[in-house]
Design a protein around this motif. Structure first.
Motif, short mmCIF file in Angstrom:
data_model
loop_
_atom_site.label_atom_id
_atom_site.label_comp_id
_atom_site.label_asym_id
_atom_site.label_seq_id
_atom_site.Cartn_x
_atom_site.Cartn_y
_atom_site.Cartn_z
N VAL A 48 6.57 22.19 29.35
CA VAL A 48 7.12 21.06 30.10
C VAL A 48 6.74 19.71 29.48
O VAL A 48 7.61 18.83 29.35
CB VAL A 48 6.72 21.14 31.59
N MET A 76 9.12 19.22 26.66
CA MET A 76 10.46 18.92 27.15
C MET A 76 10.54 17.46 27.61
O MET A 76 11.52 16.77 27.33
CB MET A 76 10.82 19.86 28.31
N ARG A 77 9.49 17.01 28.27
CA ARG A 77 9.47 15.63 28.76
C ARG A 77 9.50 14.64 27.60
O ARG A 77 10.21 13.62 27.65
CB ARG A 77 8.23 15.42 29.63
N PRO A 85 5.91 23.62 37.66
CA PRO A 85 6.18 22.36 36.94
C PRO A 85 7.51 22.37 36.19
O PRO A 85 8.16 21.33 36.06
CB PRO A 85 4.99 22.23 35.98
N LEU A 86 7.91 23.56 35.70
CA LEU A 86 9.20 23.64 35.01
C LEU A 86 10.35 23.36 35.98
O LEU A 86 11.25 22.56 35.67
CB LEU A 86 9.38 25.02 34.37
N TYR A 137 10.53 19.72 36.87
CA TYR A 137 11.11 18.91 35.79
C TYR A 137 12.63 19.09 35.74
O TYR A 137 13.38 18.11 35.66
CB TYR A 137 10.50 19.30 34.45
#
Length: 379
Positions: A151, A154-155, A201-202, A205
């Protein structure tokens, strides 16, 4: 709309502003979902020593009327060849790049500049996939670290493309169904306990960026497991797995939803699993699905007839207008990529691993398939 028009007529400036914000958000959400294409995509893997050139492969994609292509890398030659083509593209950040990108925004910027900005917008890059089935390998310290870094990576990738003013590229990651503890009945769907700490968290997001949960779903493997268990997996038969909608139905005893095929069951099990973690509105996409056309003698059901039936039924289902969705998500488009474009003869494992292709190395079709779903393919 009554509320909106009433708000416009009120003299209170604050309420008027709130109404405008509400309407803007409503139409933004509606337009973002309306813009999702239901054109069928194809996974273009290259683990073979006898495959056509990238140039020939792009020609074949166009001749097949493929709407999308998913790459397992971000190859410059292929992205250049896709420039100007009416094909949406998904590119992939390798698993072994994830941790470095997660730790360093400069590396994320560099990756995007090199693999996206060098080709976008002439090449219609629409997905950046960070890793591939990352949560399927968490048995050692390094793999678990990559999973935890997913994540943040990805962020950082998303930060870079937003800074460039790009709004039409989704950042996601393909997940395998081995993340699921339970898939049957669909309303019992839940993630494995050791995966939940990674999924929360995924999902947060993906929900916040209005991206997709991309899943690799293979009804074929459920059939194989059923045979191995001496048909103990209740509710599955070959026709149900091949998406023969008139073959049989199954009613989920808890939700009351009626299922006509195994794919919908498997997809909705993910929907219910997400809802149990507090996320009931994240869109789904099929990053991989398909059926092998050949295999070892003990790999039941792996033949051309079944592969042709599954993929043609899949295309009719997922390319339908209006969209079918699934019983838990009626009417929603599920962007779909078929696995795969070619047989890849350098893959390891049982024979089926090397026999998922739609096309032969000479460019001829392994079996008749119509990617548009608009006309029945000839036999």
């Amino acid at each position: 709309m009554t509320f909106a028009f009433a708000s416009f007529r009120m003299q209170n400036h604050k309420l008027t502003k709130m109404a405008l914000v509400f309407l803007s958000f409503f139409f933004l959400v509606a337009s973002s979902r309306a813009a999702i294409s239901n054109r069928i995509g194809i996974n273009y893997g290259r683990l073979g020593n006898n495959l056509p050139s990238p140039a020939k492969s792009i020609e074949l994609l166009e001749s097949m009327n493929a709407g999308r292509v998913k790459l397992y890398d971000a190859d410059h030659e292929i992205l250049h060849l896709l420039s100007g083509k009416d094909i949406e593209v998904a590119i992939t950040v390798a698993n072994d790049e994830i941790s470095a990108i997660a730790a360093n925004q400069h590396l994320a910027d560099q990756w995007v500049y090199e693999h996206v900005l060098a080709h976008y917008p002439n090449t219609k890059i629409r997905f950046i996939l960070v890793g591939n089935e990352v949560f399927s390998s968490t048995n050692n310290v390094q793999d678990m670290q990559i999973a935890r870094d997913l994540v943040p990576a990805m962020r950082r990738i998303k930060n870079t493309i937003k800074a460039q003013g790009i709004r039409n590229i989704k950042v996601g990651t393909p997940l395998a169904m081995d993340m699921m503890e339970t898939t049957f009945p669909p309303s019992n769907g839940s993630f494995k306990p050791d995966i939940r700490e990674l999924m929360i968290p995924l999902l947060k997001y993906l929900n916040g960026t209005r991206s997709f949960v991309l899943v690799d779903v293979y009804p074929y493997f459920r059939v194989v497991r059923q045979v191995a268990r001496n048909n103990s997996d209740t509710g599955i038969d070959l026709g149900f797995a091949l998406l023969r909608t008139s073959n049989m139905t199954y009613t989920d005893p808890q939700s009351g939803l009626v299922y006509t095929d195994l794919l919908d069951q498997m997809l909705d099990s993910v929907v219910y699993a997400m809802a149990k973690l507090g996320y009931d509105d994240i869109m789904l996409a099929l990053a991989e699905t398909g059926w092998p056309h050949d295999g070892d003698v003990d790999e039941i059901g792996a033949n051309r007839e079944n592969a042709a039936e599954y993929n043609n039924n899949l295309i009719k289902k997922m390319a339908a207008v209006p969209s079918n969705g699934t019983p838990a998500r009626p009417g929603q488009i599920v962007p779909t990529f078929i696995f795969s474009m070619y047989d890849e003869n350098q893959k390891y494992g049982p024979a089926t691993e090397r026999h998922w292709g739609l096309m032969n190395p000479d460019g001829s079709a392994v079996y008749a398939v119509n990617i548009t779903g608009k006309v029945n393919p000839s036999d």
